[in-house]
Write an enzyme that holds these catalytic residues in place. Structure first.
Site, PDB file in Angstrom:
ATOM      1  N   GLY A 127      41.806  45.141  45.059  1.00  0.00           N
ATOM      2  CA  GLY A 127      40.605  45.964  45.727  1.00  0.00           C
ATOM      3  C   GLY A 127      39.504  46.186  45.044  1.00  0.00           C
ATOM      4  O   GLY A 127      38.821  47.276  45.341  1.00  0.00           O
TER       5      GLY A 127
ATOM      6  N   ASN B  67      36.589  45.101  44.764  1.00  0.00           N
ATOM      7  CA  ASN B  67      35.291  44.984  45.748  1.00  0.00           C
ATOM      8  C   ASN B  67      35.463  46.061  46.796  1.00  0.00           C
ATOM      9  O   ASN B  67      34.301  46.473  47.078  1.00  0.00           O
ATOM     10  CB  ASN B  67      35.091  43.548  46.470  1.00  0.00           C
TER      11      ASN B  67
ATOM     12  N   ARG C 157      50.093  32.908  62.869  1.00  0.00           N
ATOM     13  CA  ARG C 157      48.889  33.492  62.208  1.00  0.00           C
ATOM     14  C   ARG C 157      48.023  34.059  63.516  1.00  0.00           C
ATOM     15  O   ARG C 157      47.286  35.155  63.564  1.00  0.00           O
ATOM     16  CB  ARG C 157      47.852  32.251  61.870  1.00  0.00           C
TER      17      ARG C 157
ATOM     18  N   ARG D   5      44.766  35.960  53.285  1.00  0.00           N
ATOM     19  CA  ARG D   5      45.141  35.039  54.388  1.00  0.00           C
ATOM     20  C   ARG D   5      43.895  34.529  55.056  1.00  0.00           C
ATOM     21  O   ARG D   5      43.077  35.133  55.334  1.00  0.00           O
ATOM     22  CB  ARG D   5      45.726  36.056  55.363  1.00  0.00           C
TER      23      ARG D   5
ATOM     24  N   HIS E 295      33.359  34.947  47.483  1.00  0.00           N
ATOM     25  CA  HIS E 295      33.911  33.949  46.831  1.00  0.00           C
ATOM     26  C   HIS E 295      33.636  33.785  45.378  1.00  0.00           C
ATOM     27  O   HIS E 295      32.111  33.673  45.380  1.00  0.00           O
ATOM     28  CB  HIS E 295      33.747  32.722  47.587  1.00  0.00           C
TER      29      HIS E 295
ATOM     30  N   ASP F 256      35.927  29.193  53.202  1.00  0.00           N
ATOM     31  CA  ASP F 256      34.934  29.361  52.360  1.00  0.00           C
ATOM     32  C   ASP F 256      33.714  28.658  52.735  1.00  0.00           C
ATOM     33  O   ASP F 256      32.858  28.037  51.830  1.00  0.00           O
ATOM     34  CB  ASP F 256      35.230  28.814  51.036  1.00  0.00           C
TER      35      ASP F 256
ATOM     36  N   GLU G  53      31.469  41.009  37.823  1.00  0.00           N
ATOM     37  CA  GLU G  53      30.334  41.957  37.572  1.00  0.00           C
ATOM     38  C   GLU G  53      29.170  41.710  38.672  1.00  0.00           C
ATOM     39  O   GLU G  53      28.513  42.522  39.115  1.00  0.00           O
ATOM     40  CB  GLU G  53      29.779  41.797  36.141  1.00  0.00           C
TER      41      GLU G  53
ATOM     42  N   GLU H 176      29.830  39.988  41.394  1.00  0.00           N
ATOM     43  CA  GLU H 176      30.111  40.371  42.711  1.00  0.00           C
ATOM     44  C   GLU H 176      30.016  41.551  43.065  1.00  0.00           C
ATOM     45  O   GLU H 176      29.784  42.381  44.337  1.00  0.00           O
ATOM     46  CB  GLU H 176      31.753  39.992  42.657  1.00  0.00           C
TER      47      GLU H 176
END
Lengths: 217, 217
Positions: free
Chosen positions: B14, B16, B67, B93, B111, B147, B174, B176
């Site tokens: 985690g 981000n 799902r 997921r 991404h 994506d 960095e 991101e």
């Protein structure tokens, strides 16, 4: 050491040809633009060659039965002019497998995107429609596959919200004009090492380099 | 005006999430990180939530038959916490079509490549093997396709000749950490306009914006 003789293949205005001609005027540039071939008779880029006093000719693909015959004519003309490296500059014909293998690691192309994104034609329209915020250009060695082959240099530019394919093309062209002369300089100096799809930029031209196999240059 | 309540979905460390928590501490930040969901019980990122005093829970995909059932549990938890925007931060997921349509234009993902190049897993290894000289990161709205989805922000970084997937990942991380808080700020402020695959960044939150449909905020 003599400078490496470079042939440039064009189909249109030849703006990258003009950039390469200017770059090669620097005394320390390791390559000279020695020959220009256009595949269409009225390619405006031929004017650049004429003004610079560079021998040029037209070899029209329409005069040949198939790609192999056209490629063979290109090959013969390049060899007759003692060309060692070929730069594609807006050359709109695909080169076949035999040509690209005979000239392996000696043919450069520039593509106006950050490959592998947006290969092929209509690059800027595709980039805008995909909504990317960054595009750029790629100078790469030519392989039989379209817009594939080991990458020498890439440069990035922002995509503006109001960009049209034309305005984006103009912004990318600015970095193309910086990248192509640099990539040719590296290749002509024998500084490029190719391993699979990756390249390394050496600072000098050591033994075993692409264009200096014996290290005698 | 209240701040937009954001839920962050994680599967691992985690990093981000931590960046978003820090960004949201700024008094003028238009969003608060209000809830964290991990799909694995030992996701280290849960520590960030605990230290920041943010409610968090674990919803393990292993506890659900398929799902759709897992997605429904996520949806229920997010709605119960009155979440308005969801940020995926290393969430491993895929979200199904119903979830992504129910939360259309409210789910962000980051991404570690310049999409459309190198979607999916093993991004940095793919980039290095492709020999690209420039990579980067992409923050985009989530669509059912992997994506894919409209891009809000991209940033570019150089790829070094000696890069491993790990060293490239560190360099991309960095940027991101700069891009994700900025993208969330724009989305939470109602500044993003989506047209097909393209987005525009408005300076303010005018009427009809994504999160401010009536222009009353």
């Amino acid at each position: 050491m003599g400078r490496v003789r470079v042939g440039v293949l064009i189909s249109g205005r030849g703006s990258n040809l003009q950039t390469l001609i200017q770059a090669a005027q620097a005394p320390d540039y390791p390559a000279e633009i020695a020959y220009v071939i256009a595949n269409v008779a009225d390619a405006k880029g031929l004017d650049h060659a004429e003004r610079a006093g560079i021998p040029a000719c037209v070899i029209s693909h329409k005069d040949f039965a198939d790609r192999a015959a056209f490629d063979a004519a290109l090959d013969a003309a390049l060899r007759k002019a003692k060309i060692e490296i070929v730069c594609l500059a807006g050359f709109m014909r695909l080169l076949g497998k035999k040509f690209t293998e005979d000239w392996r690691d000696r043919v450069l192309n520039i593509h106006p995107s950050l490959l592998p994104a947006f290969p092929g034609l209509d690059t800027h329209r595709k980039a805008i429609e995909a909504g990317v915020k960054i595009s750029g250009c790629t100078v790469h060695l030519v392989r039989p596959e379209l817009d594939d082959g080991p990458i020498l240099i890439q440069a990035a530019v922002p995509v503006a919200e109001d960009d049209t394919p034309e305005t984006l093309a103009a912004r990318v062209l600015e970095v193309e004009h910086r990248c192509y002369p640099l990539a040719l300089r590296l290749l002509a100096a024998g500084a490029i090492r190719v391993t699979g799809k990756t390249t390394r930029h050496g600072a000098t031209a050591p033994k075993g380099s692409l264009l200096n196999p014996g290290g005698t240059g």
